[in-house]
Design a protein around this motif. Sequence first.
Motif, PDB file in Angstrom:
ATOM      1  N   ILE A 175     -12.502  27.615  31.139  1.00  0.00           N
ATOM      2  CA  ILE A 175     -11.403  26.884  31.767  1.00  0.00           C
ATOM      3  C   ILE A 175      -9.764  27.443  31.330  1.00  0.00           C
ATOM      4  O   ILE A 175      -9.546  28.194  30.633  1.00  0.00           O
ATOM      5  CB  ILE A 175     -11.319  25.565  31.037  1.00  0.00           C
ATOM      6  CG1 ILE A 175     -12.025  24.812  31.325  1.00  0.00           C
ATOM      7  CG2 ILE A 175      -9.467  25.004  31.337  1.00  0.00           C
ATOM      8  CD1 ILE A 175     -12.573  23.818  29.485  1.00  0.00           C
ATOM      9  N   PRO A 176      -8.757  27.682  32.762  1.00  0.00           N
ATOM     10  CA  PRO A 176      -8.594  26.512  33.442  1.00  0.00           C
ATOM     11  C   PRO A 176      -8.991  26.968  34.899  1.00  0.00           C
ATOM     12  O   PRO A 176      -8.407  26.137  36.349  1.00  0.00           O
ATOM     13  CB  PRO A 176      -6.886  26.937  34.191  1.00  0.00           C
ATOM     14  CG  PRO A 176      -6.534  27.742  33.809  1.00  0.00           C
ATOM     15  CD  PRO A 176      -7.917  28.721  32.645  1.00  0.00           C
ATOM     16  N   TYR A 177     -10.083  28.326  35.369  1.00  0.00           N
ATOM     17  CA  TYR A 177     -10.875  29.046  36.524  1.00  0.00           C
ATOM     18  C   TYR A 177     -12.106  28.221  36.682  1.00  0.00           C
ATOM     19  O   TYR A 177     -12.429  28.361  38.202  1.00  0.00           O
ATOM     20  CB  TYR A 177     -10.819  30.145  36.056  1.00  0.00           C
ATOM     21  CG  TYR A 177      -9.651  30.824  35.469  1.00  0.00           C
ATOM     22  CD1 TYR A 177      -8.353  31.105  36.887  1.00  0.00           C
ATOM     23  CD2 TYR A 177      -9.680  31.722  34.773  1.00  0.00           C
ATOM     24  CE1 TYR A 177      -7.369  31.393  36.069  1.00  0.00           C
ATOM     25  CE2 TYR A 177      -7.885  32.173  34.745  1.00  0.00           C
ATOM     26  CZ  TYR A 177      -7.113  32.443  34.673  1.00  0.00           C
ATOM     27  OH  TYR A 177      -5.517  32.398  34.374  1.00  0.00           O
TER      28      TYR A 177
ATOM     29  N   HIS B 196     -13.047  21.151  35.774  1.00  0.00           N
ATOM     30  CA  HIS B 196     -13.050  20.139  34.703  1.00  0.00           C
ATOM     31  C   HIS B 196     -12.174  19.131  34.597  1.00  0.00           C
ATOM     32  O   HIS B 196     -11.503  19.506  35.624  1.00  0.00           O
ATOM     33  CB  HIS B 196     -12.630  21.524  33.003  1.00  0.00           C
ATOM     34  CG  HIS B 196     -11.248  22.229  32.781  1.00  0.00           C
ATOM     35  ND1 HIS B 196     -10.613  22.825  34.055  1.00  0.00           N
ATOM     36  CD2 HIS B 196      -9.524  21.507  32.291  1.00  0.00           C
ATOM     37  CE1 HIS B 196      -9.416  23.754  34.363  1.00  0.00           C
ATOM     38  NE2 HIS B 196      -8.352  21.886  33.557  1.00  0.00           N
TER      39      HIS B 196
ATOM     40  N   ASP C 256      -9.566  16.729  31.828  1.00  0.00           N
ATOM     41  CA  ASP C 256      -9.012  16.459  30.560  1.00  0.00           C
ATOM     42  C   ASP C 256     -10.079  15.334  29.869  1.00  0.00           C
ATOM     43  O   ASP C 256      -9.627  14.513  30.113  1.00  0.00           O
ATOM     44  CB  ASP C 256      -7.501  16.593  30.877  1.00  0.00           C
ATOM     45  CG  ASP C 256      -6.207  17.764  31.252  1.00  0.00           C
ATOM     46  OD1 ASP C 256      -7.182  18.116  31.705  1.00  0.00           O
ATOM     47  OD2 ASP C 256      -5.367  17.046  31.375  1.00  0.00           O
TER      48      ASP C 256
ATOM     49  N   TYR D 101     -10.229  19.162  26.776  1.00  0.00           N
ATOM     50  CA  TYR D 101     -10.754  19.854  28.018  1.00  0.00           C
ATOM     51  C   TYR D 101     -12.668  19.460  28.252  1.00  0.00           C
ATOM     52  O   TYR D 101     -13.001  20.117  26.931  1.00  0.00           O
ATOM     53  CB  TYR D 101     -10.688  20.980  28.970  1.00  0.00           C
ATOM     54  CG  TYR D 101      -9.059  20.896  28.276  1.00  0.00           C
ATOM     55  CD1 TYR D 101      -8.152  20.012  28.989  1.00  0.00           C
ATOM     56  CD2 TYR D 101      -7.987  21.939  27.794  1.00  0.00           C
ATOM     57  CE1 TYR D 101      -6.291  20.318  29.477  1.00  0.00           C
ATOM     58  CE2 TYR D 101      -6.964  22.612  27.622  1.00  0.00           C
ATOM     59  CZ  TYR D 101      -5.784  21.587  28.549  1.00  0.00           C
ATOM     60  OH  TYR D 101      -4.771  21.349  28.254  1.00  0.00           O
TER      61      TYR D 101
ATOM     62  N   GLU E  81     -15.737  21.025  30.735  1.00  0.00           N
ATOM     63  CA  GLU E  81     -16.009  21.828  31.579  1.00  0.00           C
ATOM     64  C   GLU E  81     -17.078  21.346  32.364  1.00  0.00           C
ATOM     65  O   GLU E  81     -18.399  20.005  31.275  1.00  0.00           O
ATOM     66  CB  GLU E  81     -16.507  22.865  31.136  1.00  0.00           C
ATOM     67  CG  GLU E  81     -16.894  23.586  32.329  1.00  0.00           C
ATOM     68  CD  GLU E  81     -17.772  25.344  31.642  1.00  0.00           C
ATOM     69  OE1 GLU E  81     -18.260  25.788  32.682  1.00  0.00           O
ATOM     70  OE2 GLU E  81     -17.184  25.979  30.766  1.00  0.00           O
TER      71      GLU E  81
ATOM     72  N   SER F 179      -5.935  13.462  36.083  1.00  0.00           N
ATOM     73  CA  SER F 179      -6.261  14.755  35.104  1.00  0.00           C
ATOM     74  C   SER F 179      -8.290  13.867  35.076  1.00  0.00           C
ATOM     75  O   SER F 179      -8.802  14.979  34.375  1.00  0.00           O
ATOM     76  CB  SER F 179      -6.527  15.556  34.249  1.00  0.00           C
ATOM     77  OG  SER F 179      -6.143  13.925  32.988  1.00  0.00           O
TER      78      SER F 179
ATOM     79  N   PHE G   3      -9.281  22.744  38.993  1.00  0.00           N
ATOM     80  CA  PHE G   3      -8.842  23.118  38.314  1.00  0.00           C
ATOM     81  C   PHE G   3      -8.043  24.787  39.109  1.00  0.00           C
ATOM     82  O   PHE G   3      -7.219  24.418  40.091  1.00  0.00           O
ATOM     83  CB  PHE G   3     -10.554  24.701  38.189  1.00  0.00           C
ATOM     84  CG  PHE G   3     -10.906  24.957  39.693  1.00  0.00           C
ATOM     85  CD1 PHE G   3     -10.973  25.901  41.053  1.00  0.00           C
ATOM     86  CD2 PHE G   3     -11.296  24.031  40.736  1.00  0.00           C
ATOM     87  CE1 PHE G   3     -11.172  26.658  41.310  1.00  0.00           C
ATOM     88  CE2 PHE G   3     -11.931  23.771  41.648  1.00  0.00           C
ATOM     89  CZ  PHE G   3     -11.489  25.663  42.237  1.00  0.00           C
TER      90      PHE G   3
END
Length: 267
Positions: free
Chosen positions: A130-132, A135, A137, A183, A185, A213, A218
């Motif tokens: 995360i953040p790639y 996911h 929040d 967060y 995933e 969210s 991502f």
Amino acid sequence: MKQFLSAGIRRYKRQLDENGYMVLRNFLPPEDQKRFVQMGSAAFEGEAQGCRHHSNEVAHFIISDACSVQFSNSLWIGEHSSGASHFLQTIFEKAFATDLATLYLGPSAIFGARIQLVKSRHVARVPSVIPYVPHFDRVRTLKFYFYLSDVAATGGHLYVGDACWVKQSEAIRSLYKKSSHSYLEIPDDALREYTGGFTKVEAALGDIVVFDSSQPHFHGPVHEGQERVVLIFEVQSFDEVMYGYNVALQQSLEVAKRESVDKSAVA
């Protein structure tokens, strides 16, 4: 900014419901953009008392959590110990942000529960974290991304899942609510079952992106030699705050609610 006031709020709410996000183009006119970029940096760097700083290989975060809450004009408004509150009052036409948040989250919306300034940088190899990766929040939030850079030039685009995802993900959301992490995933098997896609959100300096969210989302990588800067303004419902991570705000809300009930009983 006047063009974004209450007349279009229901239309913007429909865009959130249908697409999972919405974009306001040119929220700040060109003549104001440089001034607001400078003010944003000063508010979070020169006057960062009460803010938390966090850095990793991909970004630097300056985070201001509301330390208390006040009830004003039928709205719960977060109060901050840093310069963040004043900066936001200058940027936002309050009627727009509060009207949209209240219409979307209901009358218990906490306006300005958290504010973040995020500076994301290029990395040679993007990590699978995360953040790639897609996911949620853990605490559901209506997020206002105020762009202080042009992502067409810098990269670091936001990708938001289709609105239909929320209808398919209640079981996953109930699991991540039990997590202690900020967060969660999304598991690979859940993504394989997901029938929707992700939209790449284009945003320029002066634009605002608003999204829920609880939608999967991502970020893409930042381009070499560039830096993506975004101010993130967050609105949460009373229930989400009370189950979340901000103990000081929870305590302030409990006191404020009791006082409100007591005043109603006397009246």
